[in-house]
Design a protein around this motif. Structure first.
Motif, short mmCIF file in Angstrom:
data_model
loop_
_atom_site.label_atom_id
_atom_site.label_comp_id
_atom_site.label_asym_id
_atom_site.label_seq_id
_atom_site.Cartn_x
_atom_site.Cartn_y
_atom_site.Cartn_z
N VAL A 1 -48.24 -13.12 20.55
CA VAL A 1 -48.36 -13.62 21.91
C VAL A 1 -49.11 -14.95 21.92
N GLU A 2 -48.54 -15.95 22.58
CA GLU A 2 -49.24 -17.22 22.77
C GLU A 2 -49.78 -17.24 24.19
N TRP A 3 -51.12 -17.19 24.30
CA TRP A 3 -51.74 -17.07 25.62
C TRP A 3 -51.34 -18.21 26.54
N SER A 4 -51.24 -19.41 26.01
CA SER A 4 -50.94 -20.56 26.86
C SER A 4 -49.54 -20.50 27.43
N ALA A 5 -48.62 -19.79 26.73
CA ALA A 5 -47.23 -19.73 27.19
C ALA A 5 -46.93 -18.43 27.93
N LEU A 6 -47.95 -17.56 28.07
CA LEU A 6 -47.72 -16.25 28.69
C LEU A 6 -48.03 -16.29 30.18
N THR A 7 -47.07 -15.85 30.97
CA THR A 7 -47.27 -15.74 32.42
C THR A 7 -46.87 -14.33 32.85
N ILE A 8 -47.76 -13.69 33.60
CA ILE A 8 -47.50 -12.33 34.10
C ILE A 8 -47.70 -12.33 35.61
#
Length: 609
Positions: A60-67
């Motif tokens: 998981v890439e935090w900067s590219a993760l949207t929830i």
């Protein structure tokens, strides 16, 4: 006019979709309940809504993760519960949480603590990694009723006694209350005789969203056989696996008597006797003057702040300062009285409908409330009701006028084209508000909740054969760069809405399209039998634009016979959903065959099978 024709075509297509889908739709328009997870939870408990996404696409890439967790409630109002973007979580609903450590294991499940009735609805988890995942859960909230009866009760010989059963704090509203009488080993259903009467009020809405109801049984002492009986209040509700019973023992007591002993009379002096006699006479005179001279107090008729059509509604009139046996209460519906300028008394009587048999009188000894339950239609809007109280030879009359409301059954924004192109085409947004009453309605457009849209075209209101109204409101704009991801809101004001008196309909501009969420193939029946027809069906949901290709294959060969696709239908979230069906009859030659369904959409990176 050309754009308006496009809107009409879209609407006609939606009508055809609804007719084709039959019972496939659930409570939320366009949603497909067959593939939605369902959870039930009691008020006050904690619940976890599952949302797991693909574990095979690398770390998981935090900067590219949207929830984004959002919820659509039972009034079709959408709200944001929780979001995660730019490496941080944002809580909109207090007590909601997504464990960020679990996100490393691709688990975006949402925890809701101390669930309330307002948490009931359809929850959607949307994850962008940048691949888009969606998962939907329907949360049903239940509240178990609290049932209370007095510990003991007694009825005076020759009189009546009312026993109240209070059922409070339950949800959903549907509840059944029945009364039973047990005498020894023999139990019978109460009511329907001259010796017992049952009056059950309509459920009242509590501030926390739950409901309460009160039911009473009035028994004459002659119905109590053997000196005592057991009265049972039985409650049936969704939260009970079987009917819940509370009971009270009702006994008969003799009339109170004043007992005098000779020794006491001799001991009392003449002075005290005179004082007692004077006090009794004075008190009797005061009581006589109060009950037989002073008129009773009759309140105005009370009614709910909003009266909805086809919903049972209580009209109440309260009387104080009189005994229950002295009262006779009558209710009338006055038809057409307001339509005539001059009427004689005899003419007005012809327009009066007696509803007294539909009313019941509730009493706590000091206050008596007459309740008339009515179920009105829009044709009865502005109807007058009259309550007449007869007491001690006098008549007291109260009147009220009811105003019937119908809340819009359809609120939605559609667009032409579905996916706009920046600085190329004119974008038309149309907000449809349908099936409401009365016709007075106001619509306001805004952009990103701040900028008001001034150039608006309204069409209607138009009425149908049921006297319900519909209205359209349209705005036109040329897409600019800053409009990408903008949110347009149509705020609808109508008198049928509770405080604050309006509802917002949202439209998120989408220039990229949304790939479909392809669910698992289901089979009906679950275990198919040889030589008996079965149906495979696949749910394809939340995609845009609506053009999608669905192909069924059997052992690698295309199948066309028995295939049926429902037209894509527009959901309340502005995306489309559909079903694909394959009907066939299995035979021995087909045992072990592999059936596949291939879905191709323009927003996909690759087709999904």
């Amino acid at each position: 006019m050309e754009h308006l024709q496009h809107v009409k075509i879209v609407i006609q297509l939606m009508v055809i979709v609804l007719q084709c889908r039959g019972n496939l739709s659930a409570v939320f328009p366009g949603s497909l309940a067959d593939t939605t997870k369902k959870l039930s939870v009691l008020v006050g408990a904690d619940v976890t809504l599952s949302c797991l996404f693909d574990k095979t696409s690398g770390p998981v890439e935090w900067s590219a993760l949207t929830i984004e967790w959002n919820m659509v409630d039972k009034h079709a109002e959408k709200s944001i519960v929780y979001t995660f973007e730019d490496g941080r979580g944002h809580v909109s609903r207090g007590g909601s949480e997504v464990d960020e450590l679990r996100l490393l294991g691709r688990d975006a499940s949402l925890q809701l603590r101390n669930v309330t009735v307002g948490d009931e609805g359809l929850y959607t988890c949307r994850i962008i990694t940048p691949v888009v995942y969606t998962e939907t859960t329907s949360l049903e909230v239940l509240a178990r009723p609290s049932v209370s009866l007095p510990e003991k009760a007694a009825v005076t010989e020759g009189e009546e006694k009312t026993v109240q059963c209070d059922i409070t704090g339950f949800y959903p509203e549907k509840v059944a209350v029945t009364w039973h009488i047990r005498n020894g080993s023999h139990t019978v259903h109460a009511g329907g005789s001259q010796l017992s009467r049952i009056c059950t009020e309509m459920a009242t809405h509590n501030p926390d969203g739950t409901y309460s109801i009160r039911s009473g049984i009035t028994l004459h002492s002659s119905a109590v056989k053997g000196g005592e009986i057991c009265i049972i209040c039985q409650v049936e509700h969704q939260t009970y696996s079987r009917p819940y019973n509370r009971s009270v023992i009702l006994t008969v007591q003799a009339p109170s008597q004043l007992l005098y002993s000779a020794a006491t009379l001799i001991a009392v002096t003449s002075v005290i006797s005179l004082l007692v006699v004077a006090s009794v006479i004075g008190g009797a005179l005061l009581l006589y003057r109060y009950f037989f001279k002073a008129p009773p107090s009759v309140s105005e008729i009370s009614q709910p702040s909003i009266i909805f059509a086809q919903v049972p509604t209580d009209l109440k009139c309260t009387i104080r300062g009189a005994g229950q046996r002295e009262l006779e209460v009558k209710w009338f519906r006055l038809r057409g009285v307001a339509d005539s300028v001059v009427q004689s008394e005899s003419a007005s009587l012809l327009l009066t409908e007696d509803l007294s048999k539909q009313a019941c009188l509730q009493s706590d000894g000091r206050h008596h409330t007459s309740v008339l339950t009515v179920c009105l239609s829009v044709t009865e809007d502005q109807t007058k009701y009259q309550c007449v109280v007869l007491c001690r030879g006098k008549s007291f009359s109260r009147e009220t006028t009811v105003q019937v409301k119908v809340e819009p059954s359809f609120l939605q924004i559609s667009s032409i084209p579905q996916i706009p192109k920046v600085e190329r085409l004119l974008l038309v947004l149309c907000c449809r508000v349908e099936n409401f009453y009365p016709q007075d309605v106001d619509l306001e457009w805004s952009r990103n909740d701040r900028e008001q849209v001034c150039t608006v075209s309204h069409f209607g209101p138009f009425s149908d054969h049921n006297r319900l109204y519909s209205v359209w409101s349209k705005i036109e704009l040329v897409m600019a760069r800053e409009d990408e991801s903008a949110v347009y809101t149509c705020r609808v004001y109508h008198s049928s809405f509770s405080a604050p008196g309006y509802k917002d309909v949202l439209y998120h501009i989408n220039t990229q399209g949304t790939p479909p969420n392809v669910m698992f193939i289901d089979c009906e029946p679950l275990c198919p039998l040889l030589n008996e027809e079965c149906t495979l069906h696949l749910c394809i949901k939340d995609f845009c634009p609506k053009e999608v290709s669905v192909t069924w294959t059997k052992d690698g060969q295309d199948v066309s016979s028995g295939v049926f696709n429902t037209p894509p239908s527009l959901n309340i979230n502005g995306l489309y959903s559909m079903y694909s069906f394959l009907k066939f009859t299995p035979n021995k030659d087909g045992v072990g065959s592999e059936l596949r369904c291939l879905v191709v959409h323009s927003a996909q990176k690759e087709p999904e099978e």
